[in-house]
Design an enzyme around this catalytic site. Structure first.
Site, PDB file in Angstrom:
ATOM      1  N   ASP A  90       0.868  -1.177   0.000  1.00 41.81           N
ATOM      2  CA  ASP A  90       0.000   0.000   0.000  1.00 41.81           C
ATOM      3  C   ASP A  90       0.904   1.226   0.000  1.00 41.81           C
ATOM      4  O   ASP A  90       2.139   1.115   0.044  1.00 41.81           O
ATOM      5  CB  ASP A  90      -0.966  -0.031   1.175  1.00 41.81           C
ATOM      6  CG  ASP A  90      -0.250   0.042   2.498  1.00 41.81           C
ATOM      7  OD1 ASP A  90       0.971   0.283   2.521  1.00 41.81           O
ATOM      8  OD2 ASP A  90      -0.901  -0.139   3.536  1.00 41.81           O
ATOM      9  N   ASP A 300      -7.733  -7.645   0.557  1.00 48.64           N
ATOM     10  CA  ASP A 300      -6.762  -7.862   1.632  1.00 48.64           C
ATOM     11  C   ASP A 300      -7.457  -7.562   2.940  1.00 48.64           C
ATOM     12  O   ASP A 300      -8.379  -6.736   2.982  1.00 48.64           O
ATOM     13  CB  ASP A 300      -5.560  -6.918   1.502  1.00 48.64           C
ATOM     14  CG  ASP A 300      -5.906  -5.511   1.970  1.00 48.64           C
ATOM     15  OD1 ASP A 300      -6.603  -4.783   1.233  1.00 48.64           O
ATOM     16  OD2 ASP A 300      -5.524  -5.136   3.102  1.00 48.64           O
ATOM     17  N   CYS A 338     -11.847 -29.616   7.826  1.00 49.21           N
ATOM     18  CA  CYS A 338     -10.706 -28.813   7.392  1.00 49.21           C
ATOM     19  C   CYS A 338      -9.466 -29.690   7.225  1.00 49.21           C
ATOM     20  O   CYS A 338      -9.223 -30.592   8.020  1.00 49.21           O
ATOM     21  CB  CYS A 338     -10.453 -27.715   8.426  1.00 49.21           C
ATOM     22  SG  CYS A 338      -9.014 -26.701   8.045  1.00 49.21           S
ATOM     23  N   CYS A 340      -6.296 -28.394   7.045  1.00 44.68           N
ATOM     24  CA  CYS A 340      -5.087 -27.624   7.350  1.00 44.68           C
ATOM     25  C   CYS A 340      -4.190 -28.375   8.333  1.00 44.68           C
ATOM     26  O   CYS A 340      -4.621 -29.314   8.996  1.00 44.68           O
ATOM     27  CB  CYS A 340      -5.432 -26.234   7.888  1.00 44.68           C
ATOM     28  SG  CYS A 340      -5.804 -26.172   9.648  1.00 44.68           S
ATOM     29  N   CYS A 343      -5.639 -28.632  11.894  1.00 45.83           N
ATOM     30  CA  CYS A 343      -6.748 -29.574  12.065  1.00 45.83           C
ATOM     31  C   CYS A 343      -6.312 -31.016  11.840  1.00 45.83           C
ATOM     32  O   CYS A 343      -6.893 -31.934  12.415  1.00 45.83           O
ATOM     33  CB  CYS A 343      -7.899 -29.203  11.138  1.00 45.83           C
ATOM     34  SG  CYS A 343      -8.762 -27.716  11.710  1.00 45.83           S
ATOM     35  N   HIS A 369      -4.730 -22.021  10.575  1.00 47.72           N
ATOM     36  CA  HIS A 369      -6.107 -22.456  10.320  1.00 47.72           C
ATOM     37  C   HIS A 369      -6.947 -21.359   9.654  1.00 47.72           C
ATOM     38  O   HIS A 369      -7.621 -21.600   8.650  1.00 47.72           O
ATOM     39  CB  HIS A 369      -6.793 -22.907  11.611  1.00 47.72           C
ATOM     40  CG  HIS A 369      -8.243 -23.197  11.392  1.00 47.72           C
ATOM     41  ND1 HIS A 369      -8.685 -24.381  10.843  1.00 47.72           N
ATOM     42  CD2 HIS A 369      -9.352 -22.429  11.560  1.00 47.72           C
ATOM     43  CE1 HIS A 369     -10.002 -24.334  10.702  1.00 47.72           C
ATOM     44  NE2 HIS A 369     -10.433 -23.162  11.135  1.00 47.72           N
TER      45      HIS A 369
END
Lengths: 408, 408
Positions: A90, A300, A338, A340, A343, A369
Site C-alpha cells: 500500500d 486484503d 478442514c 489444514c 486440524c 487455520h
C-alpha cells in the site's frame, strides 16, 4: 509489468489471472497482510504451503521501521523476508490517516508523527513511490487521502481532487535513487549502482532481485466518499491518467453496510474490464461475496490473522472462541471438515491449552487455520465462477459465513 | 523400559545409547524443555527437524494447566503435542520449591499455592507419579526436595532423608487410575478402562498410545547439598532402592561453580556405570563439558530457548545480541558457519527487524538457531568421544563457549 487476463465470467463475477514476474495470481484473490515484512506468526515457507499467491505489505510501517533504505540495501523486501512470490505494497496513505498522531495535510503531502517514537515525517506522493520502489513491490499503490466517514460533500470533493493530483504525481514520478540493489536489468535505469553486498544472504540465487521501474505496476485508488457523482468523477480522472489496476478506497470506514455495497456496485462497472479491481481492506467474507458479484478481483484484510491471535477461529460449523471451557477436554479437531496442518494434527483441547498458556505456538496454529479457511474459500469461489455456479456457491456459503461473521 | 548401552568411552566421558519404545537417544544428550507441552515458539515437527531425540516436559505446569486428567483423557502428552519421540518429565519437585508461593512440607508431601490462580494443592510422591503416568512420560523422575544453597548440614541431611523416603514411595507406587487411555497393552494393569475417544484426534494411528507401567522408566535424584558425605549417603540409599537411571539434583542453585564441579566429579563415579546419569537443569555448555568429562550423559536447560526469545544468540564467533544497532543493515547470516534454517535464509538485518518489531517470527527463528547450536554441539561432542578426541574438542570449544557464556 503485470498482465491481467479474464478467463471466464459468471454474471459480473470474474475469474482471472494476473501474471507477474514472480508468478501468477489467480483472481478473485485474497492477499494476506504482512505488515512488518512477515505475516504475523507465519514464515514465508508456511505462506507458500498455505497456497498464498501474493502478500500485502505496509509502506508506512516499513518506512518507519526498519526504514526503506535499509531494506533496499539488503536486497529488497522479497529477499529480506524470503518470499519469492508477488508483493503488493500500500502507499502508506491509509496508515498515515488512521495510525499517526498529529497528521496534517500540507499541499505537497502529509506531515505526521511516527506512532513508534513520535519523530516527525513528511510523506509525499514522490516519497511513497520511492519507498515502494526501494522495497521492490511488484504492485505499488498511489498515495491517496482516504476520505473518512462521515464526510461532507465538499470535504469528499476536495479529498478526491487531492487524491487525483497525488495519483498523477505518483504516475509521473521517476525514481531518483536506485531501486533494490541487485543484479539489475536492462530496464533498470540505475544499473550503474552496482551491488555491493553480493557475498551476504541478500544475494538470493535464482530469484529476481529488486524491481525495475518498468516492471513495477501501479494501481490508482478511487475515492469520493459515499457520493456517487464523486466516485464517478474520481474513477474518470484516474482512468484518464491510466493505471495498471484500480482500487476502491475509503470504504468500510464506518459507513452502513448497505451504503458500502451500493458504492461497490455503482463504482466497479466504471472501471475498465481489462484491469484488476481491488477493494481495499475488506475481508468479511460476506462482503467479499457481494464485491465479487460486482466484479471485484482482489482483497486484503487482517481479519483472519488478527482473529487467530485472539483465539477466534473460522469453521464450516461457525465461529469458535477457543478459550471456551467446553473445549477443555475436546479431543476432536477444530473443524472436522478442514484439511489444514492444525486440524490434521491437533485437538481443540490442545489448541485451548496453548491459548490459555499464551504459548507462541497458539498464534501459529490458529493463524494457519484461519488463513487456510480464507484461501480455501477463495479457491472454491474461483472454482464456482469457473463452473458458472457462483450463485449456488453464494447461497451455500451465506449461512456458514453468517455463523462466522455476524453472530454472537 | 529403557535400555542403556555404553558404546565407547574417552577417559570418563561416555558415548551411549538409550533405547526407548519411542526411539533411540544418543548420549551425551541435550533435552530441550517443553514446559507447557510445547517447546516455546516451536512445533514438534521443527523439533524433529532440528534433530532433538528427547524432550523434557514439566509435571508441575501440566498438573496445574490443563490438568493431567485432561491430557490422559485426550490420549497422553505425546499425542496431545504431536511428538512421537521419548519424553522425560520432571516430578514437579523443583518447581514447587522455586515457583509456588506459600509451599510447606507436610510429612506426606508439599502443600503449595498455584502461581497461576492461587489455588491450594497438595503434591505427594504418589500424586507426582500418578501425574507422570497420566502424561505418559517415557522417563519419570522421583519427587524430591531440591536442597537450596546455602543450606546447613543438618538441613541438607534432613532434606536428603526426605528425598530418599519419597524416592522409595515413588518406586513402590502402583497406579490406581488408568494410564493414558489408548490401545492399552498386556502390561497395562488398567486395560479395562476402555478408550472412549477413539474417534477424535487422540487416536494417533501408528503411534504407541500412553505408557504401560512396565514401560515407564523411573530415575532417582541424588541430593545432599554441597556435602560430599551426604551426596555419598544419598547415592547409596538410592542405589539400594534401584532405579533405571540416576540424576544429580540441587546443583546450579547458587553455589560457586568450583563447588558445583567438585560435587559433580565426586558424585558421578558413585553411580552405576550401566545406568544413564542426568545432571538436572544445567545447560551452560562450559558446565556441560565439565560434566561430560565426569561421566554425565543427560542434560536439560532453558538457556537456548529463553535466550533466543530475548534476542541473545549463540554463535561460533561468540554471543550476539540481535537488537544492537550494528546489525541494522547487516546482510549476512547470524553465523556464517551455521547450517540452521535461520542462518540459511535470513540476514541479521531481518532478524534485528523482527526482534525490534516484536514479531512472533523473531522468537521462532531465534529459537531454531539456538537449539541448532546446542544440538549440533552435542552431536560434535559425541563424535569427539567416539574418536577419542574429547580433550581436543574441549580445548577447541572452550574459547568459543567463553565468548558465548562468560563474556560481556
Amino acid at each position: 509489468m503485470i498482465n491481467f487476463e479474464i478467463i471466464s465470467t459468471d454474471s459480473n463475477a470474474r475469474l482471472g489471472q494476473i501474471t507477474t514476474q514472480r508468478g501468477i495470481i489467480n483472481t478473485p484473490a485474497f492477499m494476506p497482510v504482512g505488515t512488518n515484512a512477515t505475516v504475523k506468526a507465519m514464515s514465508s515457507d508456511e505462506m507458500k504451503e498455505l497456497g498464498a499467491e501474493i502478500l500485502l505489505s505496509n509502506t508506512y510501517h516499513l518506512y518507519l521501521r526498519p526504514g526503506h533504505e535499509i531494506i533496499r540495501e539488503v536486497g529488497g523486501l522479497h529477499s529480506f523476508m524470503r518470499w519469492d512470490g508477488p508483493i503488493l505494497t500500500d502507499s502508506g496513505g491509509f496508515q498515515v490517516f488512521s495510525l499517526a498522531p498529529l497528521r496534517k495535510i500540507k499541499g505537497d503531502g502529509v506531515e505526521f508523527r511516527s506512532h513508534i517514537d513520535g519523530s516527525l515525517h513528511f510523506l509525499t506522493p514522490e516519497l511513497a513511490m520511492e519507498i515502494q520502489r526501494a522495497l521492490g513491490a511488484d504492485i505499488a499503490m498511489v498515495f491517496d487521502e482516504c476520505t473518512p466517514y462521515p464526510a461532507s460533500r465538499e470535504y469528499a470533493l476536495n479529498s478526491l481532487k487531492l487524491t487525483t493530483e497525488w495519483a498523477r504525481r505518483c504516475k509521473e514520478y521517476r525514481p531518483q535513487g536506485s531501486g533494490v540493489r541487485g543484479q539489475g536489468s536492462d530496464n533498470d535505469i540505475t544499473h550503474d549502482a552496482a551491488p555491493s553486498v553480493g557475498a551476504g544472504l541478500c544475494a538470493w540465487p535464482g530469484q529476481p532481485q529488486g524491481i525495475a521501474p518498468a516492471n513495477q505496476s501501479l494501481f490508482g485508488i478511487v475515492q469520493g466518499g459515499v457520493y456517487k457523482d464523486l466516485r464517478k468523477q474520481s474513477a474518470g480522472e484516474l482512468l484518464e491518467i491510466e493505471f495498471d489496476g484500480y482500487a476502491l478506497g475509503g470504504l468500510s470506514v464506518g459507513e452502513p453496510k448497505e451504503l458500502m455495497y451500493e458504492m461497490v456496485h455503482f463504482t466497479t462497472p466504471l472501471l475498465p474490464q481489462g484491469r484488476p479491481r481491488y477493494l481495499m481492506g475488506i475481508g468479511d467474507l460476506m462482503d467479499v461475496l457481494e464485491a465479487v458479484s460486482a466484479g471485484i478481483d482482489m482483497f486484503d484484510c487482517v481479519m483472519p490473522t488478527r482473529n487467530a491471535r485472539n483465539g477466534t477461529l473460522f469453521t464450516i460449523q461457525g465461529r469458535i472462541s477457543i478459550k471456551r471451557e467446553e473445549y477443555k477436554k475436546d479431543p476432536g479437531p477444530l473443524d472436522p471438515d478442514c484439511s489444514c496442518y492444525t486440524c490434521r494434527n491437533f485437538s481443540r483441547a490442545y489448541l485451548r491449552h496453548m491459548f490459555m498458556s499464551r504459548e507462541i505456538l497458539s498464534m501459529r496454529l490458529n493463524t494457519i487455520h484461519n488463513l487456510h479457511f480464507y484461501l480455501e474459500f477463495f479457491r472454491k469461489m474461483r472454482e464456482a465462477i469457473k463452473n458458472n455456479s457462483f450463485t449456488g456457491f453464494r447461497n451455500r456459503w451465506t449461512p456458514i459465513l453468517q455463523k462466522n461473521f455476524h453472530e454472537g
